[in-house]
Scaffold this motif. Sequence first.
Motif, PDB file in Angstrom:
ATOM      1  N   HIS A 121       0.825  -1.214   0.000  1.00  0.00           N
ATOM      2  CA  HIS A 121       0.000   0.000   0.000  1.00  0.00           C
ATOM      3  C   HIS A 121       0.862   1.269   0.000  1.00  0.00           C
ATOM      4  N   THR A 122       2.047   1.175  -0.584  1.00  0.00           N
ATOM      5  CA  THR A 122       2.909   2.349  -0.757  1.00  0.00           C
ATOM      6  C   THR A 122       3.266   2.458  -2.238  1.00  0.00           C
ATOM      7  N   PRO A 123       3.744   3.619  -2.700  1.00  0.00           N
ATOM      8  CA  PRO A 123       4.130   3.756  -4.112  1.00  0.00           C
ATOM      9  C   PRO A 123       5.234   2.797  -4.545  1.00  0.00           C
ATOM     10  N   LEU A 124       5.978   2.265  -3.579  1.00  0.00           N
ATOM     11  CA  LEU A 124       7.095   1.375  -3.907  1.00  0.00           C
ATOM     12  C   LEU A 124       6.664  -0.073  -4.110  1.00  0.00           C
ATOM     13  N   GLU A 125       5.408  -0.381  -3.823  1.00  0.00           N
ATOM     14  CA  GLU A 125       4.974  -1.781  -3.819  1.00  0.00           C
ATOM     15  C   GLU A 125       5.168  -2.467  -5.157  1.00  0.00           C
ATOM     16  N   SER A 126       4.859  -1.793  -6.260  1.00  0.00           N
ATOM     17  CA  SER A 126       4.891  -2.442  -7.567  1.00  0.00           C
ATOM     18  C   SER A 126       6.279  -2.497  -8.200  1.00  0.00           C
ATOM     19  N   VAL A 127       7.206  -1.699  -7.702  1.00  0.00           N
ATOM     20  CA  VAL A 127       8.513  -1.617  -8.365  1.00  0.00           C
ATOM     21  C   VAL A 127       9.682  -2.018  -7.474  1.00  0.00           C
ATOM     22  N   PHE A 128       9.439  -2.299  -6.195  1.00  0.00           N
ATOM     23  CA  PHE A 128      10.558  -2.506  -5.283  1.00  0.00           C
ATOM     24  C   PHE A 128      11.414  -3.717  -5.674  1.00  0.00           C
ATOM     25  N   SER A 129      10.770  -4.826  -6.079  1.00  0.00           N
ATOM     26  CA  SER A 129      11.544  -6.035  -6.388  1.00  0.00           C
ATOM     27  C   SER A 129      12.409  -5.851  -7.627  1.00  0.00           C
ATOM     28  N   SER A 130      11.836  -5.252  -8.674  1.00  0.00           N
ATOM     29  CA  SER A 130      12.614  -5.010  -9.884  1.00  0.00           C
ATOM     30  C   SER A 130      13.723  -4.003  -9.625  1.00  0.00           C
ATOM     31  N   GLY A 131      13.443  -3.019  -8.750  1.00  0.00           N
ATOM     32  CA  GLY A 131      14.464  -2.029  -8.407  1.00  0.00           C
ATOM     33  C   GLY A 131      15.646  -2.659  -7.699  1.00  0.00           C
ATOM     34  N   ILE A 132      15.358  -3.546  -6.750  1.00  0.00           N
ATOM     35  CA  ILE A 132      16.425  -4.232  -6.017  1.00  0.00           C
ATOM     36  C   ILE A 132      17.245  -5.100  -6.962  1.00  0.00           C
ATOM     37  N   MET A 133      16.564  -5.830  -7.851  1.00  0.00           N
ATOM     38  CA  MET A 133      17.282  -6.693  -8.786  1.00  0.00           C
ATOM     39  C   MET A 133      18.144  -5.880  -9.744  1.00  0.00           C
ATOM     40  N   THR A 134      17.631  -4.734 -10.176  1.00  0.00           N
ATOM     41  CA  THR A 134      18.397  -3.894 -11.098  1.00  0.00           C
ATOM     42  C   THR A 134      19.663  -3.367 -10.436  1.00  0.00           C
ATOM     43  N   VAL A 135      19.525  -2.863  -9.209  1.00  0.00           N
ATOM     44  CA  VAL A 135      20.696  -2.362  -8.475  1.00  0.00           C
ATOM     45  C   VAL A 135      21.675  -3.496  -8.207  1.00  0.00           C
ATOM     46  N   PHE A 136      21.142  -4.649  -7.819  1.00  0.00           N
ATOM     47  CA  PHE A 136      21.986  -5.821  -7.547  1.00  0.00           C
ATOM     48  C   PHE A 136      22.823  -6.164  -8.770  1.00  0.00           C
ATOM     49  N   ASN A 137      22.186  -6.238  -9.928  1.00  0.00           N
ATOM     50  CA  ASN A 137      22.894  -6.675 -11.125  1.00  0.00           C
ATOM     51  C   ASN A 137      23.744  -5.581 -11.748  1.00  0.00           C
TER      52      ASN A 137
ATOM     53  N   ILE B 216      18.169   1.126   2.629  1.00  0.00           N
ATOM     54  CA  ILE B 216      19.007   0.150   3.328  1.00  0.00           C
ATOM     55  C   ILE B 216      19.049  -1.160   2.544  1.00  0.00           C
ATOM     56  N   LEU B 217      17.905  -1.577   2.016  1.00  0.00           N
ATOM     57  CA  LEU B 217      17.874  -2.802   1.217  1.00  0.00           C
ATOM     58  C   LEU B 217      18.735  -2.671  -0.033  1.00  0.00           C
ATOM     59  N   LEU B 218      18.703  -1.503  -0.659  1.00  0.00           N
ATOM     60  CA  LEU B 218      19.526  -1.282  -1.851  1.00  0.00           C
ATOM     61  C   LEU B 218      21.014  -1.343  -1.502  1.00  0.00           C
ATOM     62  N   ALA B 219      21.370  -0.758  -0.347  1.00  0.00           N
ATOM     63  CA  ALA B 219      22.775  -0.799   0.092  1.00  0.00           C
ATOM     64  C   ALA B 219      23.203  -2.247   0.360  1.00  0.00           C
ATOM     65  N   MET B 220      22.317  -3.019   0.990  1.00  0.00           N
ATOM     66  CA  MET B 220      22.626  -4.428   1.251  1.00  0.00           C
ATOM     67  C   MET B 220      22.737  -5.207  -0.064  1.00  0.00           C
ATOM     68  N   SER B 221      21.899  -4.857  -1.035  1.00  0.00           N
ATOM     69  CA  SER B 221      21.956  -5.513  -2.342  1.00  0.00           C
ATOM     70  C   SER B 221      23.295  -5.254  -3.021  1.00  0.00           C
ATOM     71  N   ILE B 222      23.798  -4.037  -2.878  1.00  0.00           N
ATOM     72  CA  ILE B 222      25.104  -3.694  -3.467  1.00  0.00           C
ATOM     73  C   ILE B 222      26.209  -4.543  -2.843  1.00  0.00           C
ATOM     74  N   ALA B 223      26.183  -4.667  -1.512  1.00  0.00           N
ATOM     75  CA  ALA B 223      27.203  -5.465  -0.822  1.00  0.00           C
ATOM     76  C   ALA B 223      27.121  -6.941  -1.224  1.00  0.00           C
ATOM     77  N   LEU B 224      25.899  -7.480  -1.293  1.00  0.00           N
ATOM     78  CA  LEU B 224      25.726  -8.882  -1.675  1.00  0.00           C
ATOM     79  C   LEU B 224      26.167  -9.119  -3.116  1.00  0.00           C
ATOM     80  N   ALA B 225      25.872  -8.159  -4.003  1.00  0.00           N
ATOM     81  CA  ALA B 225      26.268  -8.292  -5.408  1.00  0.00           C
ATOM     82  C   ALA B 225      27.782  -8.289  -5.552  1.00  0.00           C
TER      83      ALA B 225
END
Length: 448
Positions: A48-64, A124-133
Amino acid sequence: MTDAGCDISQVRPRMFVPVTAALLGMCVLAPFNALVSSIEYFHDAFRHTPLESVFSSGIMTVFNATAVVCAVTALFPQGKKRFIPTKRIQIMLVTSMVLSCVVIVSIWIRGTDAPRNPSLYYTILLAMSIALALVQTYLQNATMGFCTCLDIHGYVTGYMLLGQALNGVIGSVLNLASSMSVSKVSHEASSQNKGSALVVYVSTALLQLLTWWAFRCMLRVPLVKQRLEGWTRDEHDRHGSDMSWTRIKFVQSSLVPWSASTFGLFAVTLCVYPGITSRVRTNTEGTWLKNESIFVALHIVCMNIGDLMGRRLPIIFPITNVRRVSVAIACTAARILFLPFFLMCHLDTYTSSLIPDSLFFLCVWGVGLTSGWLSTSFLICGPQSVNITHSHSERDILLHQEYPHEIPVAEHAVAQDATIASMLFSFWIVCGLTAGGAFSLLVNMLLG
């Protein structure tokens, strides 16, 4: 020492090297698979936030995207400094264990409550995604080089790729089992998702610890130690000239069609999975699949089982290896058809679809099957294609030479070119994943 005694497949205990290679493969994709398997838990933070529909693709994009940058730096010529994959593998395994523990603590602290500031939590999730990538890419690069160094014919690499698929299957099955068991105790989806995420990340940390121990033990195996000493000694004697940009460009020039196929394969895969497939909901009324957590977890299991079966095909039936570039390009192009199919599925509660759940799960399995089959074929046949200008005896020398440090320079160049090729393939894999993630993000933004 006989040829059989020099064969890496004959190391005693016989399955120790293959099992350790499989464990390394499991750890290579562990950060990505854990993230995908726990996607519904992170989804709860943005409902129920504006990020709901794009958060997963955003994380994957930053990760990759991070993985692409790291893959380029991992290929930097080493100059007079020797590239030692064993040291990099051990460092990355320890770092990945630390990051898994950090995620476990964050899940424990957040619990089932939605964060007060979703934007900050997303950052924070994006920062963690960068470290994991970063960790995953350097580990993958070093592991590919290590496996090819031991055996340029694909025996060790095949088991490493099998491990990657096994990690996905085991992680997704644990996630599904946890979701189903928690659903019997609590009907709250958030509690189910938290329990599933904890199980996945705890098992991932234990896997990384086991792999670190097994890898250190494998380095003490006499034949493995001999192979690595011969390879690094030759590199040192030639001052690392084989890792110059000139050599890398030369190897890449013979890999262009294979690189394009690898790029397209992983771009299509990540375009549809999980960014689009995780939005699909059951089309059947009154079934247990109405539970969104279980439905998503089940489709992840289907994907990973297909991937496991696909990766075994070229190993069990070598005839299924895609050795012709034209066939590789055709198969990669045909997989684009998966995108329109998934867009016609039941993406949300406000649209209807005639596609039954069984067909959806079958096609998700098909995505995994073709992805596993083609990726294994490309990663085995691609590096071998680099050395077609060398004689057959030169290509066979690595597996049948008693004293690797006495192998002539021309014959060492064959193994070195194959090692560089495998590292280049890891670069094109992350490039394809990044492109697929970016396109998935665009499609999700258009779908709303």
